[in-house]
Design a protein around this motif. Structure first.
Motif, PDB file in Angstrom:
ATOM      1  N   ASP A 115       0.827  -1.159  -0.063  1.00 37.64           N
ATOM      2  CA  ASP A 115      -0.089  -0.263   0.192  1.00 37.64           C
ATOM      3  C   ASP A 115       0.931   1.134  -0.231  1.00 37.64           C
ATOM      4  O   ASP A 115       0.544   2.085  -0.923  1.00 37.64           O
ATOM      5  N   HIS A 118       2.696   1.847  -3.481  1.00 34.99           N
ATOM      6  CA  HIS A 118       0.878   2.620  -4.803  1.00 34.99           C
ATOM      7  C   HIS A 118       0.797   3.826  -4.024  1.00 34.99           C
ATOM      8  O   HIS A 118       0.943   4.631  -4.900  1.00 34.99           O
ATOM      9  N   LYS A 119       0.874   4.103  -3.232  1.00 33.35           N
ATOM     10  CA  LYS A 119       0.338   5.616  -2.704  1.00 33.35           C
ATOM     11  C   LYS A 119       1.388   6.417  -3.544  1.00 33.35           C
ATOM     12  O   LYS A 119       1.282   7.595  -3.790  1.00 33.35           O
TER      13      LYS A 119
END
Length: 358
Positions: A115, A118-119
């Motif tokens: 995550d 991706h961020k």
């Protein structure tokens, strides 16, 4: 058909010749300016704008490179973390307490790394790439403006040269040169004016961009580390439970061994013929009269005993202990007594076969 082809060829040749002539004229003008033969139109305000632009571009490019490297490191850390936690899962045996929960938490760690990657990529690096894309186009426009400035200065110097000629003045050439100067000035003025508006605006935009970009980055980092800390806390709790369970198992095994006379810390006393007593409310031969309330009887330590758990008493030979009942009868263990050491008032467990009733 042949005529059209011939005209097209001549047109291309004419364009090429004009381009070569223009480049040669610019090169000549720059040389004359460098050696001080002619003056150069100066614009300190514009030069400041270009200096700010260059610094802004350099720092944006540097940040773009560093964020890109950081994303690569996140992906490498995810792979390393996944490999490590898979190994921990193999080490942590299936019958150990919390095995399934440990597996779920290690999967959560991998999702947190994914995550974060991706961020940072989608919300930090991609907007930074878009921001960075503005600079090459603006640089081209600055270079074009500089060429137009050289053209204007060249035409201006040619016109001034014709104007100052004392002999062979050609009014037609002077008029034509004046027209060329005005056209060059107009062309330069348009692009110069645009850049004097666009460059300060681009420079001022950096604050809002970096505020948004860096806030997003730090927010992603904060969420990642906060959630990762929670997972690590859960994993630590699982290990603590395993540790306590193991201590209880070892303690129970040791106490059973001690109660059966097989304790490895039981001293060997050749002259002693006494038999170990058992954990009963009243030991044979013990005096039960004139005892404080709650005391069943008293015992004296026949051997030294070093405790292995916090709830056990330290015994030295000759120590007197008042035997009392367990607060919870279900916690009573075979071969162990609950007592209060008279010399210190300390309360705890001790092995019955290390003492003799008084």
């Amino acid at each position: 058909m042949v005529g059209d082809l011939k005209m097209a060829t001549e047109s291309k040749g004419t364009i090429f010749a004009k381009t070569v002539q223009k480049h040669a004229g610019r090169a000549k003008e720059k040389i004359l300016q460098k050696v001080g033969k002619v003056d150069r139109t100066a614009d300190e305000i514009f030069d400041d704008h270009v200096q700010n632009f260059t610094k802004q571009h350099m720092l944006a490019k540097k940040l773009q490179t560093e964020v890109n490297n950081y994303v690569k490191c996140i992906r490498e850390m995810r792979a390393a973390s996944k490999s490590l936690y898979e190994c921990i899962g193999e080490v942590y045996e299936p019958d150990w307490t919390g095995h399934d929960l440990l597996y779920l938490q290690t999967q959560t760690v991998d999702m947190l790394w994914q995550d974060l990657a991706h961020k940072v990529t989608d919300q930090v690096l991609i907007p930074l790439n878009t921001y960075q894309a503005h600079f090459p186009e603006m640089r081209k426009k600055i270079e074009k403006r500089n060429r137009k400035l050289v053209d204007y200065d060249s035409q201006r110097h040619s016109y001034q040269s014709l104007e100052t000629m004392q002999k062979k003045r050609d009014q037609g050439k002077i008029s034509k040169s004046k027209e060329l100067v005005d056209e060059a000035k107009r062309t330069f003025g348009i692009i110069n004016s645009e850049l004097n508006d666009e460059l300060p605006a681009l420079h001022d935009s950096r604050i809002l961009f970096y505020v948004t970009n860096l806030q997003t980055f730090f927010s992603a980092e904060q969420v990642f580390h906060s959630e990762l800390a929670k997972v690590h806390s859960e994993l630590e709790t699982i290990i603590e439970k395993l540790s306590k369970e193991n201590q209880r198992t070892v303690s129970t095994t040791r106490r059973i061994s001690a109660a059966n006379g097989a304790s490895p810390v039981t001293p060997v006393t050749p002259n002693s013929t006494s038999s170990p007593i058992v954990s009963t409310p009243e030991a044979k031969g013990a005096t039960t009269e004139d005892l404080p309330p709650g005391v069943l009887y008293r015992v004296r330590a026949a051997y030294k005993y070093d405790p292995e758990d916090e709830d056990e008493l330290q015994l030295e030979i000759g120590d007197i202990v008042r035997v009392i009942e367990y607060e919870d009868p279900e916690e009573q263990e075979e071969g162990w007594l609950m007592g209060i050491k008279e010399s210190t008032g300390q309360k705890g467990l001790f092995p019955a076969n290390f003492t003799r009733p008084i």
